[in-house]
Design an enzyme around this catalytic site. Structure first.
Site, PDB file in Angstrom:
ATOM      1  N   ILE A 177       0.898  -1.159   0.000  1.00  0.00           N
ATOM      2  CA  ILE A 177       0.000   0.000   0.000  1.00  0.00           C
ATOM      3  C   ILE A 177       0.931   1.203   0.000  1.00  0.00           C
ATOM      4  O   ILE A 177       1.879   1.263   0.789  1.00  0.00           O
ATOM      5  CB  ILE A 177      -0.958  -0.010   1.221  1.00  0.00           C
ATOM      6  N   SER A 178       0.715   2.158  -0.902  1.00  0.00           N
ATOM      7  CA  SER A 178       1.658   3.264  -1.068  1.00  0.00           C
ATOM      8  C   SER A 178       1.673   4.172   0.161  1.00  0.00           C
ATOM      9  O   SER A 178       0.692   4.248   0.915  1.00  0.00           O
ATOM     10  CB  SER A 178       1.286   4.086  -2.304  1.00  0.00           C
TER      11      SER A 178
END
Ligand code: SAM
Length: 215
Positions: free
Chosen positions: A64-65
């Site tokens: 997940i960025s």
């Protein structure tokens, strides 16, 4: 089991210290990032780290960025609320949720079935329904629903994927990391007729865009 209202303090600090403090000003975007429960998009064991200033593992070798990268890329799309948006790399679905709250409809393509299924469950749980999640090679875009007002790619490839340029509407914006496998440059490409105007938004580091127009 943690729920929506948990982590409200951590979320407010994330928006103030990592996003607003680094120059993101759009009040709609700041509000949405204040509201979307990022911790629900990661495994329970990682929930306490969900608002930290870095990416996190979501399994399957993917991430997940970082919150700021989500904000920077979304800001660069310049959404007003009416757009049809294509996202390549659903991952956890967190970026999808942010987009869905800022535009009319999101099509999001993920190559790993298990991630797409998990993202669908979380999006339903938080009552986000203006999205279509599909499984496939997003480096080819999603021609069935083209053209798109905005396209965001959350994985890095060696060059600008040509199908994505072709699937942009007139005036549409593509935000995409391009470069080597360990380091890329984030570009915004705006379509003006048959011309494509490129802007360099700075360095970044993403997982591989795997596919026909990626690695
Ligand atoms: N936006 C995501 C989030 O908020 O969780 C981050 C996604 S992660 C950095 C990149 C994702 O792109 C991974 O889930 C990976 O499987 C996916 N991906 C890589 N190549 C792809 C392709 N050709 N088509 C669709 N998804 C792809």
């Amino acid at each position: 089991m943690p729920d929506f209202n948990d982590y409200a303090v951590a979320r407010r600090r994330m928006v103030q210290e990592q996003i607003a403090a680094r120059g993101i000003r759009d009040p709609r975007l700041l509000q949405v990032m204040q509201e979307i429960p990022r911790h629900l998009f990661v495994d329970e064991a990682l929930m306490s780290q969900a608002y930290n200033d870095h990416p996190l593992s979501i399994g399957e070798g993917q991430t997940i960025s970082q919150p700021y990268m989500v904000a920077l890329m979304t800001d660069a799309l310049g959404l007003t609320g009416r757009e049809k948006v294509l996202e390549i790399g659903t991952g956890s679905g967190y970026q999808t949720a942010i987009l869905a709250r800022l535009c009319d409809w999101v099509y999001s393509v993920e190559r790993i079935l298990e991630l797409s299924r998990r993202a669908q469950r979380v999006l339903e749980k938080i009552k986000i329904f203006n999205v279509n999640l599909v499984v496939g090679d997003g480096s080819k875009g999603w021609p069935a629903e083209a053209p798109y007002d905005a396209i965001i790619v959350t994985a890095g490839g060696p060059s600008l994927p040509r199908p994505l340029l072709e699937q942009l509407a007139e005036g549409g914006r593509l935000v995409v990391p391009v470069g080597g496998r360990s380091l890329q440059t984030l570009y915004r490409v705006t379509r003006r007729g048959n011309q494509y105007v490129e802007e360099d938004l700075g360095g970044c580091r993403f997982v591989d865009l795997v596919g026909e127009y990626g690695w």
